[in-house]
Design an enzyme around this catalytic site. Structure first.
Site, PDB file in Angstrom:
ATOM      1  N   ARG A 163      38.469  22.176  28.180  1.00  0.00           N
ATOM      2  CA  ARG A 163      37.659  22.514  29.349  1.00  0.00           C
ATOM      3  C   ARG A 163      38.208  23.745  30.065  1.00  0.00           C
ATOM      4  NH1 ARG A 163      38.192  17.492  32.758  1.00  0.00           N
ATOM      5  NH2 ARG A 163      36.898  18.596  34.251  1.00  0.00           N
TER       6      ARG A 163
ATOM      7  N   ARG B  50      39.142   8.844  33.953  1.00  0.00           N
ATOM      8  CA  ARG B  50      37.921   9.362  33.344  1.00  0.00           C
ATOM      9  C   ARG B  50      38.155   9.600  31.860  1.00  0.00           C
ATOM     10  NH1 ARG B  50      37.071  14.135  37.808  1.00  0.00           N
ATOM     11  NH2 ARG B  50      36.612  12.815  39.607  1.00  0.00           N
TER      12      ARG B  50
ATOM     13  N   ARG C  42      29.191  28.124  37.069  1.00  0.00           N
ATOM     14  CA  ARG C  42      30.294  28.423  36.152  1.00  0.00           C
ATOM     15  C   ARG C  42      29.992  29.609  35.245  1.00  0.00           C
ATOM     16  NH1 ARG C  42      32.567  22.492  34.144  1.00  0.00           N
ATOM     17  NH2 ARG C  42      33.341  21.807  36.180  1.00  0.00           N
TER      18      ARG C  42
ATOM     19  N   ARG D 224      44.561  12.197  37.209  1.00  0.00           N
ATOM     20  CA  ARG D 224      43.477  11.786  38.110  1.00  0.00           C
ATOM     21  C   ARG D 224      43.066  10.341  37.835  1.00  0.00           C
ATOM     22  NH1 ARG D 224      39.299  16.869  38.177  1.00  0.00           N
ATOM     23  NH2 ARG D 224      39.152  16.347  35.951  1.00  0.00           N
TER      24      ARG D 224
ATOM     25  N   LYS E 122      39.016  21.753  44.064  1.00  0.00           N
ATOM     26  CA  LYS E 122      37.789  22.226  44.736  1.00  0.00           C
ATOM     27  C   LYS E 122      37.157  21.122  45.564  1.00  0.00           C
ATOM     28  CE  LYS E 122      35.717  23.215  40.876  1.00  0.00           C
ATOM     29  NZ  LYS E 122      36.787  22.847  39.939  1.00  0.00           N
TER      30      LYS E 122
END
Length: 278
Positions: A240, A229, A154, A188, A77
């Site tokens: 998640r 992260r 969300r 990531r 996104k």
């Protein structure tokens, strides 16, 4: 994206302006399909020029352009919203970045946010709405042309609250296979010096067509400054994704019922996907 923008322009044109609009899903054979076919063969630069022109037309009518990008964590996104943002000269607002900035600044609110996100749980609506509303209002005061928002809303409750302080016009819903999402999220990386995001996953899944996503590697100056992260572990990512799935369908239906939602399945890397989105 161009079709969504044209719908925005048409809906905000004055009543006396004649408009001819062809929906490619229902258009008869002939001119309408010819226009669609021509767009499919245009370069990314040509498509970008069309997008900017259509964007300027809507802005000239006195409207701000407020779009939302939906999709599961890791779908891209932020990547696609930020790139389209540069083309349209409209700020990209990432709800996730707003939260991470709050945590990084070490505020009391940031500490509470960190305790929740480290477990893979969603933040309470009030927390996100507070910082998001402040960012949107700041943009209005500074004369920004609108926003491309990702990572929010969300839940349906969040979507309803968002409507109370800003007008959302279009929603792009990005999709990607779950196993690939997990692989991407765990790969990531963020440069702790410049703050830019990268992804070291080199994805190839055979099929018809195959799913090919080359890594987005950091430049030489960032290679030794990469960090992961805390919430990008497989266990937390899967938690998640489950939370997202539990909440996403009602949100998608909320915007689909309002006639704002466009579904878009990602099957390749950025160079191949950008022209398709445009």
């Amino acid at each position: 994206t161009m079709q969504s923008l044209r719908r925005s322009i048409i809906s905000h044109r004055p009543a006396f302006a004649p408009v001819v609009s062809v929906n490619p899903l229902y258009a008869p054979a002939g001119a309408g399909w010819g226009m669609v076919a021509q767009r499919r063969h245009k370069s990314t630069d040509a498509l970008a020029d069309e997008l900017v022109s259509a964007c300027d037309e809507l802005l000239a009518a006195g409207k701000r352009i407020n779009w939302v990008f939906l999709g599961a964590p890791g779908v891209g996104k932020g990547t696609y919203a930020s790139r389209i943002s540069k083309l349209m000269k409209i700020p990209h607002i990432s709800a996730g970045d707003l939260v991470r900035d709050e945590i990084k600044r070490g505020t009391e609110l940031g500490a509470r946010m960190s305790a929740i996100t480290s477990k893979g749980q969603l933040l309470p609506d009030a927390m996100i709405l507070d910082i998001l509303k402040g960012r949107v209002e700041k943009g209005i005061e500074e004369g920004e042309r609108g926003f491309l928002l990702d990572g929010f809303p969300r839940t349906v409750a969040q979507a309803e609250e968002l409507d109370k302080f800003t007008e959302v016009q279009q929603v792009m819903n990005l999709g990607l296979r779950e196993d690939i999402l997990v692989e991407k999220c765990c790969a990531r990386r963020v440069c702790k010096e410049c703050g830019k995001n990268f992804n070291i996953a080199d994805i190839y899944h055979p099929g018809d067509p195959p799913i090919v996503m080359p890594p987005l590697n950091p430049p030489a100056g960032c290679e030794d400054k990469m960090e992961q992260r805390k919430d990008d572990t497989e266990e937390v990512v899967k938690a998640r994704l489950q939370v997202y799935k539990d909440n996403s369908v009602p949100v998608e239906e909320f915007y689909r019922t309002a006639g704002m939602l466009t579904d878009f399945e990602i099957k390749s890397g950025i160079p191949e996907t950008m022209p398709r989105i445009l």
